[in-house]
Scaffold this motif. Structure first.
Motif, PDB file in Angstrom:
ATOM      1  N   PHE A  31       0.830  -1.196   0.000  1.00 55.21           N
ATOM      2  CA  PHE A  31       0.000   0.000   0.000  1.00 55.21           C
ATOM      3  C   PHE A  31       0.870   1.254   0.000  1.00 55.21           C
ATOM      4  CE2 PHE A  31      -2.702  -3.281   1.786  1.00 55.21           C
ATOM      5  CZ  PHE A  31      -3.936  -3.037   1.180  1.00 55.21           C
ATOM      6  N   VAL A  32       0.357   2.307  -0.636  1.00 56.24           N
ATOM      7  CA  VAL A  32       1.073   3.577  -0.683  1.00 56.24           C
ATOM      8  C   VAL A  32       0.063   4.706  -0.565  1.00 56.24           C
ATOM      9  CG1 VAL A  32       0.983   3.640  -3.220  1.00 56.24           C
ATOM     10  CG2 VAL A  32       2.678   5.011  -2.001  1.00 56.24           C
ATOM     11  N   ARG A  33       0.444   5.731   0.155  1.00 61.44           N
ATOM     12  CA  ARG A  33      -0.412   6.917   0.251  1.00 61.44           C
ATOM     13  C   ARG A  33      -0.105   7.825  -0.943  1.00 61.44           C
ATOM     14  NH1 ARG A  33      -1.632  10.254   5.815  1.00 61.44           N
ATOM     15  NH2 ARG A  33      -3.407  11.459   5.028  1.00 61.44           N
ATOM     16  N   VAL A  34      -1.143   8.219  -1.660  1.00 67.61           N
ATOM     17  CA  VAL A  34      -0.951   9.013  -2.872  1.00 67.61           C
ATOM     18  C   VAL A  34      -1.565  10.400  -2.745  1.00 67.61           C
ATOM     19  CG1 VAL A  34      -0.856   6.978  -4.347  1.00 67.61           C
ATOM     20  CG2 VAL A  34      -3.064   8.071  -3.921  1.00 67.61           C
ATOM     21  N   HIS A  35      -2.256  10.633  -1.638  1.00 64.88           N
ATOM     22  CA  HIS A  35      -2.964  11.902  -1.438  1.00 64.88           C
ATOM     23  C   HIS A  35      -3.289  11.978   0.046  1.00 64.88           C
ATOM     24  CE1 HIS A  35      -6.334  14.815  -1.667  1.00 64.88           C
ATOM     25  NE2 HIS A  35      -5.809  15.206  -2.805  1.00 64.88           N
ATOM     26  N   ARG A  36      -3.533  13.181   0.558  1.00 66.70           N
ATOM     27  CA  ARG A  36      -3.869  13.291   1.988  1.00 66.70           C
ATOM     28  C   ARG A  36      -5.146  12.534   2.326  1.00 66.70           C
ATOM     29  NH1 ARG A  36      -7.588  17.230   3.422  1.00 66.70           N
ATOM     30  NH2 ARG A  36      -6.521  17.491   5.400  1.00 66.70           N
ATOM     31  N   SER A  37      -5.957  12.223   1.303  1.00 68.54           N
ATOM     32  CA  SER A  37      -7.227  11.538   1.547  1.00 68.54           C
ATOM     33  C   SER A  37      -7.307  10.154   0.920  1.00 68.54           C
ATOM     34  CB  SER A  37      -8.392  12.393   1.013  1.00 68.54           C
ATOM     35  OG  SER A  37      -8.436  13.641   1.639  1.00 68.54           O
ATOM     36  N   TYR A  38      -6.206   9.655   0.324  1.00 66.23           N
ATOM     37  CA  TYR A  38      -6.288   8.382  -0.390  1.00 66.23           C
ATOM     38  C   TYR A  38      -5.053   7.512  -0.156  1.00 66.23           C
ATOM     39  CZ  TYR A  38     -10.112  10.548  -2.980  1.00 66.23           C
ATOM     40  OH  TYR A  38     -11.296  11.171  -3.314  1.00 66.23           O
ATOM     41  N   ILE A  39      -5.310   6.225   0.017  1.00 67.10           N
ATOM     42  CA  ILE A  39      -4.289   5.186   0.047  1.00 67.10           C
ATOM     43  C   ILE A  39      -4.677   4.166  -1.018  1.00 67.10           C
ATOM     44  CG2 ILE A  39      -3.259   3.300   1.397  1.00 67.10           C
ATOM     45  CD1 ILE A  39      -3.853   4.945   3.915  1.00 67.10           C
ATOM     46  N   VAL A  40      -3.687   3.655  -1.750  1.00 66.32           N
ATOM     47  CA  VAL A  40      -3.966   2.738  -2.860  1.00 66.32           C
ATOM     48  C   VAL A  40      -3.121   1.481  -2.725  1.00 66.32           C
ATOM     49  CG1 VAL A  40      -3.810   2.419  -5.364  1.00 66.32           C
ATOM     50  CG2 VAL A  40      -4.625   4.578  -4.439  1.00 66.32           C
TER      51      VAL A  40
ATOM     52  N   ARG B 179       2.827  16.104  -3.591  1.00 65.01           N
ATOM     53  CA  ARG B 179       3.533  15.763  -2.351  1.00 65.01           C
ATOM     54  C   ARG B 179       3.858  14.277  -2.289  1.00 65.01           C
ATOM     55  NH1 ARG B 179       0.842  16.393   3.678  1.00 65.01           N
ATOM     56  NH2 ARG B 179       2.504  15.384   4.854  1.00 65.01           N
ATOM     57  N   TYR B 180       2.963  13.418  -2.812  1.00 66.74           N
ATOM     58  CA  TYR B 180       3.139  11.969  -2.696  1.00 66.74           C
ATOM     59  C   TYR B 180       3.543  11.319  -4.023  1.00 66.74           C
ATOM     60  CZ  TYR B 180       0.725  12.485   1.768  1.00 66.74           C
ATOM     61  OH  TYR B 180       0.373  12.843   3.047  1.00 66.74           O
ATOM     62  N   ARG B 181       3.720  12.114  -5.076  1.00 65.49           N
ATOM     63  CA  ARG B 181       3.995  11.532  -6.389  1.00 65.49           C
ATOM     64  C   ARG B 181       5.351  10.826  -6.420  1.00 65.49           C
ATOM     65  NH1 ARG B 181       3.473  14.724 -12.199  1.00 65.49           N
ATOM     66  NH2 ARG B 181       4.096  12.978 -13.502  1.00 65.49           N
ATOM     67  N   ASP B 182       6.378  11.448  -5.847  1.00 63.81           N
ATOM     68  CA  ASP B 182       7.710  10.834  -5.835  1.00 63.81           C
ATOM     69  C   ASP B 182       7.722   9.558  -5.001  1.00 63.81           C
ATOM     70  OD1 ASP B 182       8.692  12.812  -7.462  1.00 63.81           O
ATOM     71  OD2 ASP B 182       9.448  14.040  -5.802  1.00 63.81           O
ATOM     72  N   LEU B 183       6.982   9.570  -3.886  1.00 59.97           N
ATOM     73  CA  LEU B 183       6.897   8.375  -3.052  1.00 59.97           C
ATOM     74  C   LEU B 183       6.255   7.229  -3.822  1.00 59.97           C
ATOM     75  CD1 LEU B 183       7.106   6.934  -0.303  1.00 59.97           C
ATOM     76  CD2 LEU B 183       4.882   7.935   0.291  1.00 59.97           C
ATOM     77  N   LEU B 184       5.230   7.542  -4.600  1.00 59.03           N
ATOM     78  CA  LEU B 184       4.580   6.515  -5.413  1.00 59.03           C
ATOM     79  C   LEU B 184       5.557   5.938  -6.433  1.00 59.03           C
ATOM     80  CD1 LEU B 184       2.114   4.951  -6.446  1.00 59.03           C
ATOM     81  CD2 LEU B 184       1.521   6.966  -7.814  1.00 59.03           C
ATOM     82  N   ARG B 185       6.325   6.780  -7.087  1.00 57.16           N
ATOM     83  CA  ARG B 185       7.308   6.305  -8.065  1.00 57.16           C
ATOM     84  C   ARG B 185       8.340   5.395  -7.408  1.00 57.16           C
ATOM     85  NH1 ARG B 185       8.580  12.046 -11.136  1.00 57.16           N
ATOM     86  NH2 ARG B 185       6.763  12.056 -12.529  1.00 57.16           N
ATOM     87  N   THR B 186       8.802   5.809  -6.226  1.00 57.22           N
ATOM     88  CA  THR B 186       9.812   5.016  -5.528  1.00 57.22           C
ATOM     89  C   THR B 186       9.289   3.627  -5.183  1.00 57.22           C
ATOM     90  OG1 THR B 186      10.790   7.020  -4.574  1.00 57.22           O
ATOM     91  CG2 THR B 186      11.300   4.932  -3.504  1.00 57.22           C
ATOM     92  N   GLN B 187       8.059   3.558  -4.676  1.00 59.69           N
ATOM     93  CA  GLN B 187       7.512   2.263  -4.284  1.00 59.69           C
ATOM     94  C   GLN B 187       7.198   1.392  -5.495  1.00 59.69           C
ATOM     95  OE1 GLN B 187       4.951   3.749  -0.476  1.00 59.69           O
ATOM     96  NE2 GLN B 187       5.083   1.582  -0.828  1.00 59.69           N
ATOM     97  N   LEU B 188       6.822   2.021  -6.604  1.00 64.92           N
ATOM     98  CA  LEU B 188       6.578   1.240  -7.811  1.00 64.92           C
ATOM     99  C   LEU B 188       7.864   0.637  -8.369  1.00 64.92           C
ATOM    100  CD1 LEU B 188       3.942   3.449  -9.694  1.00 64.92           C
ATOM    101  CD2 LEU B 188       3.580   1.182  -8.711  1.00 64.92           C
ATOM    102  N   ARG B 189       8.969   1.383  -8.246  1.00 67.00           N
ATOM    103  CA  ARG B 189      10.246   0.864  -8.731  1.00 67.00           C
ATOM    104  C   ARG B 189      10.723  -0.301  -7.879  1.00 67.00           C
ATOM    105  NH1 ARG B 189      11.937   6.504  -8.880  1.00 67.00           N
ATOM    106  NH2 ARG B 189      11.659   7.342 -10.988  1.00 67.00           N
ATOM    107  N   SER B 190      10.451  -0.221  -6.559  1.00 66.18           N
ATOM    108  CA  SER B 190      10.945  -1.264  -5.658  1.00 66.18           C
ATOM    109  C   SER B 190       9.978  -2.432  -5.546  1.00 66.18           C
ATOM    110  CB  SER B 190      11.179  -0.671  -4.264  1.00 66.18           C
ATOM    111  OG  SER B 190       9.977  -0.127  -3.732  1.00 66.18           O
ATOM    112  N   ALA B 191       8.787  -2.287  -6.146  1.00 63.03           N
ATOM    113  CA  ALA B 191       7.779  -3.367  -6.037  1.00 63.03           C
ATOM    114  C   ALA B 191       8.181  -4.563  -6.880  1.00 63.03           C
ATOM    115  CB  ALA B 191       6.416  -2.833  -6.471  1.00 63.03           C
TER     116      ALA B 191
END
Length: 283
Positions: free
Chosen positions: A231-240, A271-283
């Motif tokens: 799971f990753v947080r992609v927005h202050r109101s959303y986790i995917v 704010r969460y876009r880079d975190l999403l990219r990082t987790q997708l690369r490591s997935a």
């Protein structure tokens, strides 16, 4: 149309229904005002009635998202009802002021283009009159939002009573299941079946296909209990859930939009876009 089909395009349907409702309301109010003046000697032309009602309803539609924003900040729940209801009562004043100023500005511009001038009348008296109408409109729209959410939960078979009373539960290490109250019973929801999570005031809504399970918790505490590899947080109101992502669409604003395999679309803030990219690369 099935519930799943509706939820897959929920935002589009909601926007379409709002536009349709406002358009029908415009025609109804124009007809009422026009018929009221039809039997009497009136110096106004039919197009003026259209402009009066149309500008008012148009501005109401444009200001409606502001009610949703304020409701997200001050949700009406059992614990906060008195305090947040009072805040909403106060917010009717700036909301009405914005409505009246924008409405008068539009009418003035339209009359100017028509070669005439628009006279709103005495601002103190007219604003008080408009505020009384806006007070009812604000309450109606806010009530309609909660009624819509209530009916949507009922259609999906969700519990009417608040889920999980009391304070949010303390964090635990990577649970495989979450305890949820539904239809007066307690159920265990498999974490691996959760596709995305949405903040909803003092609760979070767990989305599993076309089912929504409300859980009393915060986004931050729930994220601590979820596996960061899944799971990753992609927005202050959303986790995917990463496995639920079909594609990511970059936007010119620097934000992005996630398209899930089930058809839902989730916003991604910068704010969460880079975190999403990082987790997708490591997935």
């Amino acid at each position: 149309m099935t519930v799943q089909m509706y939820l897959a395009r929920r935002r589009q349907f909601e926007i379409g229904l709002c536009i349709l409702f406002l358009f029908v309301l415009w025609l109804v109010q124009f007809t009422v005002v026009y018929l009221e003046h039809l039997g009497a000697e009136s110096r106004f032309k039919p197009w003026e009635f259209l402009v009066w009602e149309g500008t008012s309803i148009l501005v109401v539609g444009l200001l409606f998202p502001l009610i949703l924003i304020w409701d997200r900040r001050f949700p009406l729940s059992k614990e906060t009802l008195a305090r947040h209801l009072f805040i909403h009562l106060l917010l009717t004043l700036p909301w009405s002021l914005l409505h009246v100023v924008a409405m008068v500005a539009l009418r003035t511009a339209i009359y100017y283009l028509e070669g005439g001038s628009y006279n709103f009348g005495h601002w103190g008296i007219e604003f008080f009159y408009e505020y009384l109408k806006d007070f009812r409109t604000y309450g109606f729209l806010l009530g309609a939002v909660y009624l819509y959410r209530f009916l949507l939960r009922r259609i999906q078979g969700e519990s009417l009573e608040p889920p999980d009373e009391g304070r949010p539960k303390d964090s635990i290490e990577r649970p495989e299941r979450l305890l949820i109250k539904k239809l007066g019973k307690e159920f265990l929801v498999n974490v691996r079946d959760i596709e995305w999570v949405e903040a909803a005031g003092n609760y979070v809504n767990l989305h599993l296909g076309d089912r929504i399970y409300p859980l009393r918790d915060t986004m931050a505490k729930l994220l601590e209990r979820l596996d960061p590899d899944d799971f990753v947080r992609v927005h202050r109101s959303y986790i995917v859930r990463l496995d639920s992502i079909a594609e990511i669409v970059p936007l010119e604003s620097g934000d992005a939009r996630i398209c899930l395999k089930g058809g839902q679309q989730i916003p991604v803030s910068r704010r969460y876009r880079d975190l999403l990219r990082t987790q997708l690369r490591s997935a």
